[in-house]
Design a protein around this motif. Structure first.
Motif, PDB file in Angstrom:
ATOM      1  N   PRO A   1      -5.389  -5.404   7.951  1.00 39.66           N
ATOM      2  CA  PRO A   1      -4.939  -6.767   8.617  1.00 39.66           C
ATOM      3  C   PRO A   1      -3.764  -7.576   8.656  1.00 39.66           C
ATOM      4  N   ILE A   2      -2.777  -7.713   7.808  1.00 36.89           N
ATOM      5  CA  ILE A   2      -1.507  -8.174   7.797  1.00 36.89           C
ATOM      6  C   ILE A   2      -1.375  -8.064   8.765  1.00 36.89           C
ATOM      7  N   LYS A   3      -1.248  -6.627   9.693  1.00 35.10           N
ATOM      8  CA  LYS A   3       0.188  -6.368  10.854  1.00 35.10           C
ATOM      9  C   LYS A   3      -0.687  -7.523  11.779  1.00 35.10           C
TER      10      LYS A   3
ATOM     11  N   LEU B   1      -6.566 -10.588   1.238  1.00 37.36           N
ATOM     12  CA  LEU B   1      -6.893 -10.371  -0.512  1.00 37.36           C
ATOM     13  C   LEU B   1      -8.696 -10.518  -0.507  1.00 37.36           C
ATOM     14  N   ARG B   2      -9.393 -10.684   0.333  1.00 42.50           N
ATOM     15  CA  ARG B   2     -10.515 -10.886   0.043  1.00 42.50           C
ATOM     16  C   ARG B   2     -11.351  -9.313  -0.084  1.00 42.50           C
ATOM     17  N   GLN B   3     -10.186  -8.946   0.588  1.00 46.87           N
ATOM     18  CA  GLN B   3     -10.142  -7.317   0.447  1.00 46.87           C
ATOM     19  C   GLN B   3     -10.711  -6.355  -0.475  1.00 46.87           C
ATOM     20  N   VAL B   4      -9.502  -6.977  -1.857  1.00 48.23           N
ATOM     21  CA  VAL B   4      -8.874  -6.456  -2.990  1.00 48.23           C
ATOM     22  C   VAL B   4     -10.530  -7.450  -3.318  1.00 48.23           C
ATOM     23  N   LEU B   5     -11.601  -8.884  -3.370  1.00 49.36           N
ATOM     24  CA  LEU B   5     -12.413  -8.587  -4.079  1.00 49.36           C
ATOM     25  C   LEU B   5     -14.029  -7.429  -3.653  1.00 49.36           C
ATOM     26  N   ALA B   6     -13.731  -7.655  -2.304  1.00 55.11           N
ATOM     27  CA  ALA B   6     -15.105  -6.905  -1.740  1.00 55.11           C
ATOM     28  C   ALA B   6     -16.273  -6.136  -2.322  1.00 55.11           C
ATOM     29  N   PRO B   7     -14.668  -5.336  -3.010  1.00 56.46           N
ATOM     30  CA  PRO B   7     -15.666  -3.866  -3.515  1.00 56.46           C
ATOM     31  C   PRO B   7     -16.578  -4.487  -4.565  1.00 56.46           C
ATOM     32  N   ALA B   8     -15.961  -5.294  -5.264  1.00 59.28           N
ATOM     33  CA  ALA B   8     -16.452  -5.472  -7.089  1.00 59.28           C
ATOM     34  C   ALA B   8     -18.327  -6.288  -6.675  1.00 59.28           C
ATOM     35  N   GLY B   9     -18.288  -6.541  -4.641  1.00 55.93           N
ATOM     36  CA  GLY B   9     -19.546  -7.563  -5.098  1.00 55.93           C
ATOM     37  C   GLY B   9     -19.480  -8.605  -5.702  1.00 55.93           C
ATOM     38  N   VAL B  10     -21.040  -8.753  -5.247  1.00 55.35           N
ATOM     39  CA  VAL B  10     -21.342 -10.208  -5.903  1.00 55.35           C
ATOM     40  C   VAL B  10     -22.672 -10.339  -6.622  1.00 55.35           C
TER      41      VAL B  10
ATOM     42  N   TRP C   1      -0.283  -4.332  -7.990  1.00 51.79           N
ATOM     43  CA  TRP C   1       0.620  -5.277  -7.250  1.00 51.79           C
ATOM     44  C   TRP C   1       1.389  -5.138  -6.427  1.00 51.79           C
ATOM     45  N   ARG C   2       0.840  -3.766  -6.265  1.00 51.94           N
ATOM     46  CA  ARG C   2       1.931  -3.114  -5.102  1.00 51.94           C
ATOM     47  C   ARG C   2       2.076  -3.214  -3.869  1.00 51.94           C
ATOM     48  N   ARG C   3       0.457  -3.351  -3.756  1.00 56.76           N
ATOM     49  CA  ARG C   3      -0.594  -3.703  -2.323  1.00 56.76           C
ATOM     50  C   ARG C   3      -0.202  -5.595  -2.372  1.00 56.76           C
ATOM     51  N   ILE C   4      -0.516  -6.065  -2.901  1.00 49.68           N
ATOM     52  CA  ILE C   4       0.073  -7.522  -3.049  1.00 49.68           C
ATOM     53  C   ILE C   4       1.689  -7.855  -2.605  1.00 49.68           C
ATOM     54  N   GLU C   5       2.036  -6.729  -2.969  1.00 56.60           N
ATOM     55  CA  GLU C   5       3.690  -6.815  -2.572  1.00 56.60           C
ATOM     56  C   GLU C   5       4.144  -6.351  -1.795  1.00 56.60           C
ATOM     57  N   TYR C   6       3.137  -5.232  -0.994  1.00 53.22           N
ATOM     58  CA  TYR C   6       3.550  -5.111  -0.249  1.00 53.22           C
ATOM     59  C   TYR C   6       3.036  -6.227   1.208  1.00 53.22           C
ATOM     60  N   TRP C   7       2.108  -6.666   1.184  1.00 61.81           N
ATOM     61  CA  TRP C   7       1.601  -8.338   1.990  1.00 61.81           C
ATOM     62  C   TRP C   7       2.853  -8.718   2.235  1.00 61.81           C
ATOM     63  N   LEU C   8       3.285  -9.611   1.269  1.00 65.95           N
ATOM     64  CA  LEU C   8       4.233 -10.284   0.905  1.00 65.95           C
ATOM     65  C   LEU C   8       5.559 -10.015   1.583  1.00 65.95           C
ATOM     66  N   SER C   9       5.457  -8.804   1.463  1.00 64.16           N
ATOM     67  CA  SER C   9       7.436  -8.273   2.137  1.00 64.16           C
ATOM     68  C   SER C   9       6.890  -8.410   3.659  1.00 64.16           C
ATOM     69  N   VAL C  10       6.048  -8.014   3.648  1.00 57.44           N
ATOM     70  CA  VAL C  10       5.646  -8.021   5.711  1.00 57.44           C
ATOM     71  C   VAL C  10       5.498  -9.348   6.115  1.00 57.44           C
ATOM     72  N   LEU C  11       4.988  -9.980   5.099  1.00 57.15           N
ATOM     73  CA  LEU C  11       5.177 -11.972   5.491  1.00 57.15           C
ATOM     74  C   LEU C  11       6.952 -12.049   5.941  1.00 57.15           C
ATOM     75  N   ALA C  12       7.248 -12.123   4.661  1.00 58.65           N
ATOM     76  CA  ALA C  12       8.958 -12.175   4.633  1.00 58.65           C
ATOM     77  C   ALA C  12      10.615 -11.446   5.752  1.00 58.65           C
ATOM     78  N   ASP C  13       9.226 -10.171   6.426  1.00 58.12           N
ATOM     79  CA  ASP C  13       9.944  -9.848   7.096  1.00 58.12           C
ATOM     80  C   ASP C  13       9.753 -10.699   8.379  1.00 58.12           C
ATOM     81  N   GLU C  14       8.572 -11.590   8.686  1.00 60.88           N
ATOM     82  CA  GLU C  14       8.187 -12.180   9.880  1.00 60.88           C
ATOM     83  C   GLU C  14       8.717 -13.219   9.452  1.00 60.88           C
ATOM     84  N   GLY C  15       9.234 -14.089   8.537  1.00 56.05           N
ATOM     85  CA  GLY C  15       9.983 -15.258   7.995  1.00 56.05           C
ATOM     86  C   GLY C  15       9.386 -16.128   7.203  1.00 56.05           C
ATOM     87  N   ALA C  16       7.969 -15.948   6.761  1.00 54.00           N
ATOM     88  CA  ALA C  16       6.616 -16.983   6.314  1.00 54.00           C
ATOM     89  C   ALA C  16       7.207 -16.529   4.648  1.00 54.00           C
ATOM     90  N   LEU C  17       7.584 -15.628   4.400  1.00 50.12           N
ATOM     91  CA  LEU C  17       8.330 -16.127   3.310  1.00 50.12           C
ATOM     92  C   LEU C  17       9.917 -15.548   2.908  1.00 50.12           C
TER      93      LEU C  17
END
Length: 200
Positions: A73-75, A89-98, A134-150
C-alpha cells in the motif's frame, strides 16, 4: 559491451550481493567494502552507483520489498502519505490478532525472548526479527522520502519511534479492553504517523 552495459551490470551485481548478504544475515550492516568485495567490483564503482550507504540500503530494500510485496500500500499514490503509512503499520499489527490470539503471541514471545536465558542464539534470533521489522519500516519511509513527504536522511529515530509505538499497541491488543481497541489503535497510529511526517 558498451560502457553503459558495464555500469548497469555492476549496479545489478552490487544489488544482488547486498540482497544475498541480508538473506544470509539480516543484521548485516552492508558496509561498502564488504558489498563491493562480494559483488566483485571496486569501492569506487559501488560509490558511482550508490554515493553513500543510505542510497545502497534504500535501493536494496526497494528491490527486496518490491519483489516480496508488489501490491504494498505504500506505493498507492492515490492516497495521502499518512493514510498509506498507517495502512502499512496496521499490516505489522494484524498477524498478532486481538484478544486471545494476541495474548498467545505475547506468551510465546515472553517465553522465547524474555524468560529464556539470554544466550547468543536467543539474542541473534530476536535481533533478526527486530531487524526485519526495522528494515520494512525503513523502506516505507524511504519511499515517502523519495516522494518528498519526508526529508532524505537517516530515518533511524523515526523507525525506532514507530517500532516502539507498534510494540506498545501489540501489547495493548493482548490486554483486557473495555472500549474498541481498533478505534483507539487507529487514533494512536495517526498521531504517530503525523509526528513522523511533521519532522519528528
Amino acid at each position: 559491451m558498451t560502457q553503459e552495459d558495464g555500469r548497469t551490470g555492476s549496479r545489478e551485481r552490487i544489488l544482488a550481493a547486498a540482497a544475498a548478504m541480508l538473506a544470509e544475515d539480516v543484521t548485516a550492516s552492508l558496509s561498502v567494502r564488504a558489498v563491493a568485495a562480494r559483488a566483485g567490483v571496486s569501492t569506487g564503482s559501488l560509490r558511482f552507483h550508490f554515493p553513500n550507504q543510505r542510497a545502497l540500503k534504500d535501493a536494496v530494500l526497494g528491490r527486496i520489498y518490491g519483489h516480496m510485496f508488489p501490491d504494498d500500500p505504500i506505493k498507492d499514490r492515490s492516497l495521502p502519505a499518512r493514510d498509506r503509512l498507517v495502512t502499512c503499520l496496521r499490516q505489522v499489527l494484524a498477524p498478532a490478532g486481538v484478544g486471545e490470539q494476541a495474548r498467545e503471541a505475547w506468551t510465546i514471545a515472553y517465553r522465547t525472548y524474555i524468560a529464556a536465558e539470554p544466550t547468543e542464539e536467543v539474542r541473534a534470533a530476536y535481533l533478526g526479527l527486530e531487524q526485519g521489522g526495522w528494515r520494512r519500516i525503513e523502506y516505507w519511509l524511504s519511499v515517502l522520502a523519495d516522494e518528498g513527504a519526508l526529508p532524505k536522511e537517516d530515518h533511524a529515530r523515526r523507525v525506532r519511534f514507530l517500532l516502539t509505538v507498534l510494540n506498545g499497541l501489540s501489547i495493548e491488543r493482548a490486554l483486557p479492553a473495555g472500549d474498541s481497541i481498533l478505534e483507539s489503535e487507529t487514533e494512536t497510529l495517526y498521531l504517530a504517523v503525523d509526528s513522523v511526517l511533521s519532522g519528528l
